[in-house]
Design a protein around this motif. Structure first.
Motif, short mmCIF file in Angstrom:
data_model
loop_
_atom_site.label_atom_id
_atom_site.label_comp_id
_atom_site.label_asym_id
_atom_site.label_seq_id
_atom_site.Cartn_x
_atom_site.Cartn_y
_atom_site.Cartn_z
N ALA A 672 0.85 -1.18 0.00
CA ALA A 672 0.00 0.00 0.00
C ALA A 672 0.89 1.23 0.00
CB ALA A 672 -0.92 0.02 1.22
N VAL A 673 0.55 2.20 -0.84
CA VAL A 673 1.26 3.47 -0.88
C VAL A 673 0.20 4.57 -0.84
CG1 VAL A 673 1.36 3.44 -3.42
CG2 VAL A 673 2.92 4.93 -2.12
N GLY A 674 0.40 5.56 0.02
CA GLY A 674 -0.65 6.56 0.17
C GLY A 674 -0.20 7.79 0.91
N MET A 675 -1.16 8.68 1.14
CA MET A 675 -0.92 9.94 1.81
C MET A 675 -2.09 10.26 2.73
SD MET A 675 0.64 12.28 -1.30
CE MET A 675 1.34 13.46 -0.15
N SER A 676 -1.82 11.02 3.78
CA SER A 676 -2.87 11.48 4.67
C SER A 676 -2.64 12.95 4.99
CB SER A 676 -2.90 10.66 5.96
OG SER A 676 -1.68 10.80 6.68
N ASP A 694 -7.66 10.81 4.04
CA ASP A 694 -6.70 9.70 3.93
C ASP A 694 -6.97 8.95 2.64
OD1 ASP A 694 -5.37 9.58 6.75
OD2 ASP A 694 -7.51 9.77 7.16
N GLY A 695 -5.90 8.65 1.91
CA GLY A 695 -6.04 7.89 0.68
C GLY A 695 -4.83 7.02 0.45
N TYR A 696 -5.05 5.84 -0.08
CA TYR A 696 -3.93 4.96 -0.40
C TYR A 696 -4.32 4.05 -1.57
CZ TYR A 696 -6.45 1.38 2.30
OH TYR A 696 -7.40 0.51 2.77
N PHE A 697 -3.30 3.56 -2.26
CA PHE A 697 -3.49 2.61 -3.35
C PHE A 697 -3.06 1.25 -2.86
CE2 PHE A 697 -2.55 0.32 -7.24
CZ PHE A 697 -3.63 0.68 -8.06
N ALA A 698 -3.99 0.30 -2.83
CA ALA A 698 -3.73 -1.04 -2.30
C ALA A 698 -3.48 -2.02 -3.43
CB ALA A 698 -4.90 -1.50 -1.45
N MET A 699 -2.49 -2.89 -3.23
CA MET A 699 -2.16 -3.95 -4.19
C MET A 699 -2.08 -5.26 -3.43
SD MET A 699 0.77 -1.63 -5.95
CE MET A 699 0.97 -0.76 -4.39
N LEU A 700 -2.95 -6.21 -3.74
CA LEU A 700 -3.05 -7.47 -3.01
C LEU A 700 -2.90 -8.64 -3.97
CD1 LEU A 700 -5.54 -5.39 -1.94
CD2 LEU A 700 -5.48 -7.04 -0.08
#
Length: 851
Positions: A672-676, A694-700
């Motif tokens: 996960a990479v993101g910013m708050s 808050d936002g993030y890009f999730a990779m699973l």
């Protein structure tokens, strides 16, 4: 995009999270540099800084209030609150003549000499401000100013919950929804930046109930008893290696007041009511506290719909539709008796006993299951389901702290014994084909006991004479023991006797013993005036012994050792801003909810079972943050990257009779990479706002190659919150709050978004001894729906949960007794267990070993 398709070219950058994080931080750093340069070029920095100390001890006075007053009119211009080291700074003023008014509970209010601010003298350092103790009646002490709702520290963000009245009548989960970087769903499950693998402490300690089920533990803590919440995203080596997402420390209200008092607070509403009592007695060096809180929930109505399509190898498909009405009633309580004794100036002891209870009864009425083949109805079943989830727990704490004449030097030893008993039963009644009578019943009984004993030693000492170096080291041992006894019973008709199953898979006893031994070393160094680095290393060795009493089922789990490094670096900028960077490695052991081998078949179409052979998860965390202050308002911007290997993920298969079976394996990789962004805006002395995004890009990815089970998913997740406070004349106050979270990406589908909001009006009376208020929650809609999706190569499921949670309530509190201040509070340490992966999916190992 299909959940089993490989990522497209358009997401190539997202597949390289290090590159993405680097680019994000580069843009962030460039933007902040331009921002800082522009601010400095446009106008000079107006800032007054200093430190507040106690005259008798020369120790810093943490949280003292400082007000900047016009020297002639004494009108308040700006203000600040000191940090833990007594340091403060004030911005948001212009040229003129001012005085500083300093105050804190238990000290005489101090007025400084006149400070002249001119165009050539805008950045002023005044040194130490001295406060003198004043042990007078509490009613005669006036505290000027109010602590900010959000505070930023070098290694944590602090939410001062005592200033938020919209949570009155609620519990800890209501408070945590207001905290930056946290998200709490409607079931009380907590996540930090999208990760549910977090450690939750209460006053620096963790009990058995918190270790195994955070959501249930939060329901036992009344919102009125929470002073603040600390969010530690990059824990140092002092903290347990558990909690890959970070650490949440809930600070409850404590005092060192002399005398006796009793406080009563209560609320009553359409969906729930509560009654709380708090008493304290302090005479000389010895003090006692007694607190109790009970909360009931009722009329909690809802419904759910579930549609699932199961693909057959020959290309045909079955469609199964389910629907039911739901109803829940609950009763929670938590009671605490505490004792503290100041042996002398340098030696201090505390002890406490806490008792808790959590009872929840829920029903699914008219659970209708219809099965279609090629659009033809081939089967229709009707059931009623009753679930009883009952538990009680006890925590016993002891702490001894020795301080020294040298400031910040301290030794402490702490012990904790915690025990939790839980009963998690269900009865499933199947009706005849005509839906008139009960054909047969199935009952599952799952009793569990979870015990913990912890001992911890900590030593802190400054090095050198300038207090720029601090060395910390310590050791800890946690012994956990859990037993889960489970059995299935069958009965014919509505009144036939239950007969226990002889199958050891359904009726057995599982024991699980875990021993964690740890040692740590941490070093803090201040250098180049404005830089601070804190680095450390922790080693943990875990030994596990598991056994099935009535069978030879495999339960051998190897022991393992782990080294856990951490680095935190911060730089204070000349205008009071701060830049922080951090790296740490964390481990997440599976909690007993994931391990419990009891088969949960409350919904016969979707059954689940824990896996006692699970290994821990490992996570590397990186983050960079920037904090700034503009005209008395604070802004924090953080960028982060998180990489987890061996992630515990559900594995779903289709069994006979078209049943979806869920278990868990260490097969996942999560990134996960993101910013708050969080801000606290003081519009005036009476009106303030704080909020965040808050936002993030999730990779699973579950790492499997078999197309029948392989899964990959990615996407953005956003959440936001906003809180407003306005002070009205004659001791009236109005507060409003809202929180919303968008669709959340999961490995095999998604969880729908939701929102909550509330409004509270409060009036104080009788010299602020009492208060009465009116609150409303989710009052603009009678119900709202949450839509969830599950997608695998052979399963497609869509479910909708409907919740009716509109609530109106009346709040009341009153304080009886007279207290006086006994001096600055002693620093207290305690046990901090931080090491179990929480949660599980809605149809996961729902019958946990312990609560």
């Amino acid at each position: 995009m299909s959940l089993v398709d490989p990522p497209s070219k358009t997401t190539a950058i997202m597949k390289n999270p290090i590159k993405l994080l680097f680019l994000t931080l580069l843009v962030l750093a460039s933007s902040l540099q331009v921002m800082a340069q522009t601010t400095q070029d446009e106008k000079p920095v107006y800032r007054i800084s200093g430190r507040i100390i106690d005259k008798s001890s020369s120790e810093p006075v943490a949280y003292a209030a400082v007000a900047l007053l016009d020297a002639e009119s004494k009108q308040s211009i700006a203000g600040a609150v000191a940090d833990l080291n007594g340091a403060f700074f004030i911005t948001g003023f212009k040229n003129g003549e001012f005085v500083l008014q300093t105050s804190f509970l238990g000290f005489k209010t101090s007025i400084s000499q006149v400070i002249k601010v001119t165009a050539g003298n805008t950045n002023i350092t005044i040194g130490d401000l001295v406060l003198v103790e004043d042990a007078v009646d509490l009613q005669e002490v006036t505290v000027q100013g109010q602590r900010s709702l959000i505070e930023e520290r070098v290694d944590r963000t602090i939410y001062n919950a005592e200033n938020d009245k919209t949570t009155m009548g609620g519990d800890a989960s209501d408070v945590l929804r207001r905290v930056p970087m946290l998200s709490v769903d409607l079931d009380g499950n907590v996540s930090m930046r999208g990760s549910t693998n977090i450690l939750v402490l209460i006053d620096g300690k963790q009990s058995a109930i918190v270790a195994s089920n955070i959501a249930d533990a939060l329901k036992q803590i009344p919102a009125e008893e929470i002073k603040s919440v600390e969010v530690i995203t990059s824990p140092s080596a002092k903290y347990d290696a558990e909690g890959t997402g970070g650490v949440i420390n809930i600070i409850t209200k404590k005092n060192n007041l002399q005398g006796a008092s009793l406080n009563i607070n209560t609320s009553a509403g359409l969906r729930g009511s509560n009654l709380g009592l708090n008493a304290s007695l302090k005479k000389g060096k010895m003090g006692f506290t007694l607190g109790g809180f009970g909360r009931s929930g009722y009329n909690i109505l809802g419904s759910f719909e579930n549609q699932q399509t199961l693909s057959n190898p020959d290309g045909t498909a079955l469609q199964i539709n389910q629907s039911a009405d739901t109803k829940s009633n609950m009763l929670f309580g938590r009671y605490n008796f505490g004792w503290d004794y100041e042996i002398n100036k340098y030696n201090f002891m505390t002890a406490s006993v806490s008792l808790g209870v959590r009872n929840m009864n829920s029903k699914q009425n008219d659970l209708l299951t219809e099965t279609f083949f090629e659009e033809e109805l081939i089967n229709s079943l009707l059931r009623n389901v009753e679930v009883k989830d009952l538990s009680n727990n006890i925590d016993v704490n002891y702490n001894y702290t020795k301080t020294f004449e040298k400031a910040q030097k301290e030794f402490s030893i702490s012990g904790l014994y915690s025990k939790n008993n839980r009963t998690n039963d269900f009865v499933n009644s199947l009706f005849t084909e005509s839906f008139d009578d009960v054909l047969r019943r199935v009952k599952n009984e799952n009793g569990a006991i979870n015990q913990e004993f912890t001992i911890q030693l900590d030593y802190v000492t400054p090095l050198g004479n300038n207090n720029k170096q601090i060395l910390e080291y310590g050791a800890k041992n946690i012994m956990r023991s859990a037993v889960s006894e489970f059995a299935y019973f069958n009965a014919e008709g509505p009144n036939g006797p239950f007969v226990e199953s002889n199958d050891v898979t359904f009726s057995n006893e599982f024991s699980y013993d875990q021993n964690v031994t740890a040692g740590y070393l941490s070093y803090t160094l201040g250098f180049l005036d404005n830089y601070t680095i804190k680095t450390g290393l922790r080693y943990e060795y875990t030994n596990i012994d598991a056994d099935f009493k009535n069978s030879e089922l495999p339960a051998e789990i190897p022991s393992y050792g782990l080294f856990v490094p951490s680095v935190n670096l911060s730089r204070k900028l000349t205008n009071g801003n701060m830049v922080k960077a951090a790296y740490n490695r964390r481990v997440q052991r599976p909690s007993l909810q994931f391990l419990n081998p009891n088969i949960n078949a409350a919904n016969p179409q979707q059954i689940s079972q824990g896996n006692p052979l699970l290994d821990p998860e490992l996570t590397d965390n990186y983050e960079v943050s920037y904090s700034t202050f503009i005209k008395g308002s604070s802004i924090n911007l953080t960028s982060f990257f998180r990489n987890t290997t061996g992630s515990i993920q559900p594995v779903r298969t289709i069994q006979d009779d078209d049943i979806i079976f869920t278990s868990y394996e260490n097969i996942g990789n999560e990134r996960a990479v993101g910013m708050s962004l969080s801000t606290n805006i003081n519009i005036s002395g009476k009106f303030s706002l704080n909020g965040g995004l808050d936002g993030y890009f999730a990779m699973l990815d579950n790492g499997l190659e078999d197309p029948q089970f392989a899964a990959y998913n990615e996407g953005f997740v956003f959440s936001g919150r906003l809180f407003g406070n306005y002070t009205l004349p004659k001791d009236w106050q109005v507060q409003a709050f809202t929180f919303a979270r968008g669709r959340q990406v999961q490995l095999q589908g998604s969880q729908g978004g939701f929102r909550v909001y509330g409004l509270n009006l409060n009036k104080q009376f009788n010299d602020k001894k009492g208060s009465i208020g009116f609150g409303a929650e989710n009052f603009l809609a009678t119900e709202f729906k949450i839509k969830n999706e599950l997608m695998t190569p052979s399963i497609m499921q869509q479910s909708t949960n409907t919740l009716r949670n509109m609530n109106f309530k009346i709040n009341f509190s009153y304080r009886i007794g007279k207290l006086s201040v006994g001096g600055p509070p002693k620093k207290k340490r305690g046990v901090t267990n931080e090491d179990l992966k929480e949660g599980g999916e809605g149809n996961g190992a729902g019958a946990a070993i312990s609560n």
